[in-house]
Design a protein around this motif. Structure first.
Motif, PDB file in Angstrom:
ATOM      1  N   ARG A 185       0.829  -1.213   0.000  1.00 41.44           N
ATOM      2  CA  ARG A 185       0.000   0.000   0.000  1.00 41.44           C
ATOM      3  C   ARG A 185       0.857   1.253   0.000  1.00 41.44           C
ATOM      4  N   ASP A 186       1.877   1.275   0.869  1.00 38.98           N
ATOM      5  CA  ASP A 186       2.727   2.459   0.992  1.00 38.98           C
ATOM      6  C   ASP A 186       3.431   2.771  -0.323  1.00 38.98           C
ATOM      7  N   LEU A 187       3.919   1.746  -0.994  1.00 34.85           N
ATOM      8  CA  LEU A 187       4.616   1.958  -2.265  1.00 34.85           C
ATOM      9  C   LEU A 187       3.648   2.499  -3.320  1.00 34.85           C
ATOM     10  N   ALA A 188       2.435   1.953  -3.364  1.00 37.12           N
ATOM     11  CA  ALA A 188       1.438   2.422  -4.328  1.00 37.12           C
ATOM     12  C   ALA A 188       1.082   3.879  -4.059  1.00 37.12           C
ATOM     13  N   LEU A 189       0.874   4.223  -2.794  1.00 33.95           N
ATOM     14  CA  LEU A 189       0.450   5.570  -2.424  1.00 33.95           C
ATOM     15  C   LEU A 189       1.538   6.599  -2.714  1.00 33.95           C
ATOM     16  N   LEU A 190       2.773   6.315  -2.292  1.00 30.14           N
ATOM     17  CA  LEU A 190       3.856   7.284  -2.487  1.00 30.14           C
ATOM     18  C   LEU A 190       4.250   7.399  -3.955  1.00 30.14           C
ATOM     19  N   THR A 191       4.197   6.289  -4.686  1.00 32.54           N
ATOM     20  CA  THR A 191       4.487   6.348  -6.120  1.00 32.54           C
ATOM     21  C   THR A 191       3.431   7.178  -6.837  1.00 32.54           C
ATOM     22  N   LEU A 192       2.186   7.053  -6.396  1.00 31.01           N
ATOM     23  CA  LEU A 192       1.097   7.830  -6.987  1.00 31.01           C
ATOM     24  C   LEU A 192       1.292   9.321  -6.721  1.00 31.01           C
ATOM     25  N   LEU A 193       1.632   9.694  -5.486  1.00 31.46           N
ATOM     26  CA  LEU A 193       1.875  11.097  -5.159  1.00 31.46           C
ATOM     27  C   LEU A 193       3.031  11.662  -5.972  1.00 31.46           C
ATOM     28  N   LEU A 194       4.126  10.900  -6.053  1.00 32.81           N
ATOM     29  CA  LEU A 194       5.318  11.359  -6.759  1.00 32.81           C
ATOM     30  C   LEU A 194       5.151  11.323  -8.274  1.00 32.81           C
ATOM     31  N   GLY A 195       4.251  10.472  -8.751  1.00 32.31           N
ATOM     32  CA  GLY A 195       4.088  10.296 -10.191  1.00 32.31           C
ATOM     33  C   GLY A 195       2.949  11.072 -10.809  1.00 32.31           C
ATOM     34  N   THR A 196       2.168  11.788  -9.974  1.00 33.87           N
ATOM     35  CA  THR A 196       1.051  12.576 -10.509  1.00 33.87           C
ATOM     36  C   THR A 196       1.000  13.993  -9.950  1.00 33.87           C
ATOM     37  N   GLY A 197       1.589  14.225  -8.775  1.00 28.32           N
ATOM     38  CA  GLY A 197       1.550  15.554  -8.168  1.00 28.32           C
ATOM     39  C   GLY A 197       0.208  15.922  -7.574  1.00 28.32           C
ATOM     40  N   ILE A 198      -0.662  14.928  -7.317  1.00 31.97           N
ATOM     41  CA  ILE A 198      -1.968  15.255  -6.740  1.00 31.97           C
ATOM     42  C   ILE A 198      -1.807  15.676  -5.275  1.00 31.97           C
ATOM     43  N   LEU A 240       0.583   0.324  -8.529  1.00 33.47           N
ATOM     44  CA  LEU A 240      -0.840   0.227  -8.191  1.00 33.47           C
ATOM     45  C   LEU A 240      -1.395  -1.188  -8.324  1.00 33.47           C
ATOM     46  N   LEU A 241      -0.969  -1.903  -9.351  1.00 26.30           N
ATOM     47  CA  LEU A 241      -1.557  -3.222  -9.637  1.00 26.30           C
ATOM     48  C   LEU A 241      -1.470  -4.201  -8.462  1.00 26.30           C
ATOM     49  N   PRO A 242      -0.282  -4.376  -7.843  1.00 26.92           N
ATOM     50  CA  PRO A 242      -0.220  -5.299  -6.690  1.00 26.92           C
ATOM     51  C   PRO A 242      -1.108  -4.847  -5.536  1.00 26.92           C
ATOM     52  N   TYR A 243      -1.192  -3.513  -5.345  1.00 28.45           N
ATOM     53  CA  TYR A 243      -2.037  -3.037  -4.251  1.00 28.45           C
ATOM     54  C   TYR A 243      -3.510  -3.274  -4.552  1.00 28.45           C
ATOM     55  N   LEU A 244      -3.930  -3.086  -5.790  1.00 25.78           N
ATOM     56  CA  LEU A 244      -5.329  -3.323  -6.141  1.00 25.78           C
ATOM     57  C   LEU A 244      -5.706  -4.786  -5.917  1.00 25.78           C
TER      58      LEU A 244
END
Length: 353
Positions: A185-198, A240-244
């Motif tokens: 979960r942590d990897l998915a969340l931080l990668t999402l923040l760093l990879g989209t800037g949301i 995201l895929l492994p977390y989903l």
């Protein structure tokens, strides 16, 4: 409220909070909040309410005209008696004051500027509505702001941060025990923040149905309720895929069935929990930088600008309503690009060629 979308739930909570805060203010303040409601978010109005509470507390503590009045005895006629000097005295008061619990509070330049800005909007509303004759707030000069260095992660620090999330090698024994349960979960969340800037609020508000793997995008609700799609790259999808897959096996608590990111209590993660998550990993990688989710947003914006050189694209992707906001944040990079352009245009062929 389990069937109401997250952003609407938060809006309802904010409206209820605003009603509580308004009860602690003079009666005419309700007119102000009703008047600005169509063009402001509920969070903005809450910020105004907190700032106005500080202002009226100051008047009752420090101003002889108001000292014997209760909040509901303060009228617009009282407001009309204040001068520029009174408001400048308020600015001085803001530098260091005591709250209701007798705890000392310090405001720096930006904090003072925000509170004076709130007061200017407040006065301007009633002045334009012709309910007061004077507008001393319009004559108050804002404090001079000293530009702060923008803190962001360097390219190598981004890689180190994500490596640390994956391995957990530098965590304490207690942290490592939790890490085994949350690293996907942590990897998915931080990668999402760093990879989209949301924004962090946009991140915690995501539902499972907001993820569109086919088109590589996520549906988010920007400030003001605007719904947009933000696109992500292959690295974000791989995280995201492994977390989903993992998320599909979790039975959430009632009312949190739709949430994408869940806490160990199987409830939607809060903004505070994401802030603590970022802080935990960032302290390991770069202990001298105070990294927050917003700094991850700045990191993404910097990377995007360096790759594209398009400040308008950066503004659009980050959801800035005014490109000047973006330019202000990335002024140093703009100057760097301008300097690098000085030898790009050749006027004459060099001798000896």
């Amino acid at each position: 409220m389990s069937n109401i979308p997250y952003h609407e739930q938060k809006d309802i909570e904010n409206i209820q909070k605003l009603r509580e805060l308004t009860r602690e203010l003079p009666l005419f303040c309700s007119d102000f909040f009703r008047g600005i409601e169509p063009r402001t978010s509920s969070r903005t109005r809450i910020a105004y309410a907190y700032d106005l509470k500080v202002f009226f507390d100051f008047l009752r503590k420090e101003n002889p005209i108001f000292s014997k009045l209760s909040m509901d005895q303060i009228t617009l006629e009282c407001l009309d008696q204040l001068t520029v000097s009174d408001l400048e005295e308020y600015m001085e008061y803001l530098k260091y004051r005591f709250n209701d619990q007798n705890r000392g509070i310090t405001n720096r330049e930006r904090g003072i500027m925000r509170k004076i800005s709130s007061l200017k909007s407040f006065y301007n509303y009633f002045f334009c509505d012709e309910k007061i004759r004077t507008n001393p707030a319009a004559l108050v000069r804002m404090p001079k702001l000293h530009e702060k260095e923008i803190i962001r992660l360097d390219v190598d620090e981004v890689a180190e941060l994500l490596d640390e999330v994956e391995s957990g090698g530098s965590l304490t024994d207690r942290q490592r025990a939790f890490h085994e349960k949350t690293k996907v979960r942590d990897l998915a969340l931080l990668t999402l923040l760093l990879g989209t800037g949301i924004r962090v609020s946009e991140c915690v508000g995501l539902d499972i149905s907001d993820v569109d793997l086919k088109n590589g995008g996520i549906r988010i609700h920007r400030k003001g309720g605007k719904e947009v799609t933000v696109y992500f790259g292959d690295e974000v999808e791989e995280a995201l895929l492994p977390y989903l897959d993992e998320r599909a096996q979790i039975l959430p608590e009632k009312g949190h069935e739709d949430a994408l990111f869940l806490s160990l209590q199987r409830k939607r993660m809060s903004v505070r929990s994401v802030e603590n998550l970022v802080k935990k990993y960032a302290k390991i990688v770069t202990p001298l930088k105070k990294i927050t989710p917003h700094k991850l947003r700045s990191t993404y914006g910097t990377s995007l600008y360096r790759e594209t050189g398009d400040i308008y694209l950066v503004a659009d992707v980050l959801g800035h309503s005014d490109v000047n906001t973006t330019k202000k944040h990335y002024a140093a990079l703009e100057d760097e690009r301008r300097r690098s352009a000085r030898n790009k245009v050749q006027l004459r062929e060099k001798h000896g060629k």
